[in-house]
Every structure is written in C-alpha cells, then in structure tokens.
Design an enzyme around this catalytic site. Structure first.
Site, PDB file in Angstrom:
ATOM      1  N   ASP A 182      -3.540  -1.732  -6.432  1.00  0.00           N
ATOM      2  CA  ASP A 182      -3.854  -2.107  -5.308  1.00  0.00           C
ATOM      3  C   ASP A 182      -5.316  -2.827  -5.343  1.00  0.00           C
ATOM      4  O   ASP A 182      -6.409  -2.021  -5.114  1.00  0.00           O
ATOM      5  CB  ASP A 182      -3.710  -0.824  -4.228  1.00  0.00           C
ATOM      6  CG  ASP A 182      -4.413  -1.344  -2.865  1.00  0.00           C
ATOM      7  OD1 ASP A 182      -4.628  -2.496  -2.487  1.00  0.00           O
ATOM      8  OD2 ASP A 182      -4.043  -0.534  -1.762  1.00  0.00           O
ATOM      9  N   TYR A 220      -0.453   0.155   8.027  1.00  0.00           N
ATOM     10  CA  TYR A 220      -1.582  -0.816   8.699  1.00  0.00           C
ATOM     11  C   TYR A 220      -1.470  -0.694  10.211  1.00  0.00           C
ATOM     12  O   TYR A 220      -0.378  -0.324  10.848  1.00  0.00           O
ATOM     13  CB  TYR A 220      -1.290  -2.107   8.329  1.00  0.00           C
ATOM     14  CG  TYR A 220      -1.683  -2.358   6.838  1.00  0.00           C
ATOM     15  CD1 TYR A 220      -2.884  -2.658   6.307  1.00  0.00           C
ATOM     16  CD2 TYR A 220      -0.581  -2.543   5.924  1.00  0.00           C
ATOM     17  CE1 TYR A 220      -3.282  -2.879   5.056  1.00  0.00           C
ATOM     18  CE2 TYR A 220      -0.859  -2.602   4.509  1.00  0.00           C
ATOM     19  CZ  TYR A 220      -2.170  -3.010   4.143  1.00  0.00           C
ATOM     20  OH  TYR A 220      -2.493  -3.266   2.660  1.00  0.00           O
ATOM     21  N   GLN A 251      -0.311   2.272  -5.882  1.00  0.00           N
ATOM     22  CA  GLN A 251      -1.730   2.801  -5.797  1.00  0.00           C
ATOM     23  C   GLN A 251      -2.669   2.081  -6.980  1.00  0.00           C
ATOM     24  O   GLN A 251      -3.591   1.487  -6.390  1.00  0.00           O
ATOM     25  CB  GLN A 251      -1.762   4.056  -5.327  1.00  0.00           C
ATOM     26  CG  GLN A 251      -2.886   4.538  -4.569  1.00  0.00           C
ATOM     27  CD  GLN A 251      -2.889   5.873  -4.163  1.00  0.00           C
ATOM     28  OE1 GLN A 251      -2.181   6.544  -4.844  1.00  0.00           O
ATOM     29  NE2 GLN A 251      -3.423   6.544  -3.186  1.00  0.00           N
ATOM     30  N   ARG A 255       0.846  -1.190  -0.149  1.00  0.00           N
ATOM     31  CA  ARG A 255      -0.054   0.066  -0.041  1.00  0.00           C
ATOM     32  C   ARG A 255       0.987   1.170  -0.005  1.00  0.00           C
ATOM     33  O   ARG A 255       0.948   1.892   1.107  1.00  0.00           O
ATOM     34  CB  ARG A 255      -0.874  -0.014   1.205  1.00  0.00           C
ATOM     35  CG  ARG A 255      -2.213  -0.782   0.688  1.00  0.00           C
ATOM     36  CD  ARG A 255      -3.197  -0.477   1.896  1.00  0.00           C
ATOM     37  NE  ARG A 255      -4.578  -1.211   1.470  1.00  0.00           N
ATOM     38  CZ  ARG A 255      -5.479  -1.386   2.205  1.00  0.00           C
ATOM     39  NH1 ARG A 255      -5.409  -1.058   3.329  1.00  0.00           N
ATOM     40  NH2 ARG A 255      -6.663  -1.996   1.674  1.00  0.00           N
TER      41      ARG A 255
END
Ligand code: NAD
Length: 381
Positions: free
Chosen positions: A130, A228, A127, A122
């Site tokens: 993803d 995350y 991007q 990520r």
C-alpha cells in the site's frame, strides 16, 4: 526477466522506486535488475551501492525503457517515456489514473500493461504493497514539522525562570493515514492535539495516540466500501462545519487531510473560520493538490490570509526521499514478487489485488472508473 529501475525526470521528484537493499533481495531471487545511472541520486543511494547489490548499471535510457520486461517508477511517466516502451512491457508506478486518464489512454494505445500503485486495495492482504499509505505517513509527519517551523510559538509546555509557556493547540481534520501520523508527531513535539473525522471508527486510534477525538453524530453512514469515507449529505456537512468552526478558532495549528477517494477534497475550513483564528496561526492543507480542504489554499504555495499562514505543500514524500523510497521500494517489490510466479509475470484477473491495480492490458483500459471519466471528457468536447 529484465526489470528496469529508471531515473525520475519529474522536477522535484527525489524518490526512487527501488533501494539497494531491495535490489539485493530481488537479485537473490533470480531477477535481472537494471538500474539507470544516477537513479538513486536524489535519495542518496549511489550507483555503486546498486552495483554492489547485484544490479547492472546503464545510462542508455532508450534501452531501459524499450528493452525491459518490467519498468519500475515512482512518479507519473512522461509522454516521451511511454513512447519508448514496446508492446507488452509492464509498467508499475503511480499513475494518477482518475486525474490523468489521458495518460492511461496513451498506455493502452501503446499496449503497455500498467499497474497504478495508488489503486492497491486497502486490505490486510495488500498492506505491505500500500504505497498511498506509506507515502501519506511521510506527508503527515512532515506537515507537522512544517507547521512547527512556521508557528511563531513553541509546541511544548515550558516551565522556565522566564515564565510558563502554554503548549500549542493542534487540530487535525481527517484522521486517516496522514492524519494519524500528524497526530502522533504533534504529540511527540508536546502539543495538545484534537482530531476530527467523519468516520467514528477512528476514535479509538486517535485516543490511543493521546489526542482528543472531536465527535459528531450524523444520521447517515459515513463509511464506503474498503473502509474509506464517502461523501455526506448537505445536512451532515452543515453539522460538521459548525463543529469544525468551534475547534479551528481555538487552534494554533490546523492540519487538514480530509479526502474521499476519487472526489475533489471537501472544503471544510471556510474563509470565515480562517478570519476567526488568532493571527500567527498556521494551517497546513495536505489536500492542496485535490483542491484543498481550506478556503484560500494554493497548491505549492504559502499564503497569508487574515494573519493566518496557509501552507499547501505538494509532494511532501519527496522531501524525505530516503525513508519514502525505502517504504515505496518495499511496496513495489512486494507487488512485483506477487505478480511473478516461476520467473514469469502471471496475471490472474480473478485476484482482487491484480484486478484493482492493473489499469491497462492488451491495448484495453480495464478500470471502469477511468473509462467513465474518459467517456465524460469526450462527451464534453
Ligand atoms: P485517508 O483516506 O487515509 O484519510 C483521509 C481521512 O479523511 C479519512 O479518515 C476520512 O474519513 C476523512 N474524511 C473524509 N471526508 C471528511 C470530512 N468531510 N470531514 C472529516 N474527515 C473526512 O487519506 P490519506 O492517505 O491519509 O491522505 C490524506 C490526504 O493527504 C489526501 O488528500 C492525500 O492526497 C494527501 N497527501 C498529500 C501529500 C502531499 O505531499 N501534500 C502526500 C500524501 C498524501
């Protein structure tokens, strides 16, 4: 180079890995695209549309799997599909490598070069590849529609001759990709929305969508590498539980989307919290397939506990196959183009996107976490 777009055989999978528009773009770049007859049917893309985009059609499944340089797919390949692949073929698909490490082992045994779309990092550079994010956005949107359909109330405030109706209260737990899309959708339908996340960095995004951010101050860092969430201590869990309980009780709808990559979903809504909700309230647990964020969630089922409907949907992106396929096609074709240099696949393992996404190559499993899970499994036997 021959690239095959195969038909999904997983029951309930309506998506397709490339749509005609993306095929046209790839063909323009000189790639040879083969499409299995009926591949786009579930997502309403006809064979004719693929043909007009410049693809070659074939109903010879064995040829497509066995005779292509690259095979593109959405859901996990089946054993019989992998067995048809010849050594050195590249497969790009969702692979659930940590949940199904035995599948990764089989791909390695067949000397397939496999890329797992869920492992795209990520980062801003990656991007547009993803796929987890693009598909989670679909799930967040659909979760709210499902909740709205199940709720015995209106979402918006209504002022009518027959009286004033109060807006529904929605509480979103986990404000990542799915959660943010759920917030935006619930707001568009007119609900009053609150959201909670252990990562304080999402506060501004939540507020910019018109929702209230429910805040907790913890004595530890909650963000891991890559932005995350990471698993928190028991003391932090206790504090967040108390806060969540307060807001769950007041909500008509709770949408849960909390996850820590590679871990079982954290249990955030207890049986007691469900008991304290108003009868008729609805919980949609997007983490159902990872064990659920809510006590009582059953993956793929709607259950009623203490008058509250708990919905544990699976594969929501497949229920909106047109746009889900469109976005997935953009993700997978961007990765494909990234891998191809001068008409050939070039695997530079110093590149972070390739290093994190390529799981098997030359008969070896490259991903350390998958190797660890397999080692644990064989130690347990
Ligand atoms: P994400 O990583 O972008 O977001 C998850 C969010 O949960 C993060 O913001 C994280 O900080 C937060 N979180 C983690 N632990 C928490 C805790 N203890 N309390 C509060 N917040 C916490 O993930 P995503 O892409 O938005 O996906 C969310 C979930 O939806 C995942 O479980 C995913 O598998 C699931 N999903 C389901 C479907 C379906 O069809 N059911 C489809 C796509 C995604």
């Amino acid at each position: 180079m021959k690239i095959a777009l195969v038909k999904e055989i997983e029951v309930g999978e309506n998506r397709v890995a490339l749509i005609p528009d993306t095929v046209a773009r790839l063909v323009k770049q000189g790639l040879e695209i083969w499409v299995e007859t009926g591949a786009g049917e579930g997502a309403f893309f006809s064979d004719r549309a693929y043909e007009e985009a410049g693809a070659q059609l074939s109903s010879d499944t064995a040829m497509l799997w066995g005779d292509s340089d690259v095979v593109l797919k959405v859901s996990l390949p089946k054993e019989q599909e992998i067995n048809q692949m010849r050594e050195g073929t590249t497969l790009i698909s969702f692979l659930n490598p940590l949940g199904k490490p035995e599948l990764v082992q089989q791909l390695a045994n067949c000397k397939v070069t496999a890329f797992g779309m869920e492992l795209i990092p990520r980062t801003s550079r990656a991007q547009s590849m993803d796929a987890l994010s693009s598909q989670a956005g679909v799930a967040g949107y659909k979760a709210v529609l499902i909740a709205a359909a199940a709720l015995p109330k209106f979402f918006p405030m209504l002022t009518t001759a027959a009286g004033t109706i109060k807006p529904a209260k929605v509480f979103v737990i986990g404000a990542g990709v799915a959660g943010l899309q759920a917030i935006a959708t619930a707001r568009r339908l007119g609900a009053v929305v609150e959201a909670f996340d252990i990562r304080p960095a999402v506060k501004e995004e939540v507020q910019s969508l018109g929702a209230r951010f429910v805040e907790v101050t913890l004595d530890e860092d909650t963000v891991a590498e890559g932005g995350y969430a990471k698993e928190v201590s028991e003391a932090s869990k206790q504090r967040t539980q108390e806060l969540i309980a307060e807001h769950v009780q007041q909500a008509d709808i709770v949408i849960t989307t909390a996850q820590v990559p590679g871990k079982k979903a954290p249990l955030l809504v207890s049986e007691e919290m469900v008991q304290q909700m108003k009868p008729g309230s609805v919980i949609v647990d997007l983490a159902a397939e990872q064990g659920g964020n809510c006590a009582g969630t059953e993956a793929g089922k709607d259950v009623v506990r203490h008058g509250v409907t708990i919905i544990g949907p699976i594969n929501l992106p497949s229920s909106m196959p047109v746009n889900a396929s469109q976005m997935y096609a953009k993700n997978i074709s961007t990765l494909l183009q990234y891998l191809i240099k001068e008409g050939q696949l070039q695997l530079n393992f110093d590149d972070d996107i390739i290093a994190s996404t390529c799981i098997t190559h030359g008969g070896e499993i490259l991903n350390q976490r998958v190797k660890d899970v397999l080692a644990q499994m064989s130690a347990a036997v």
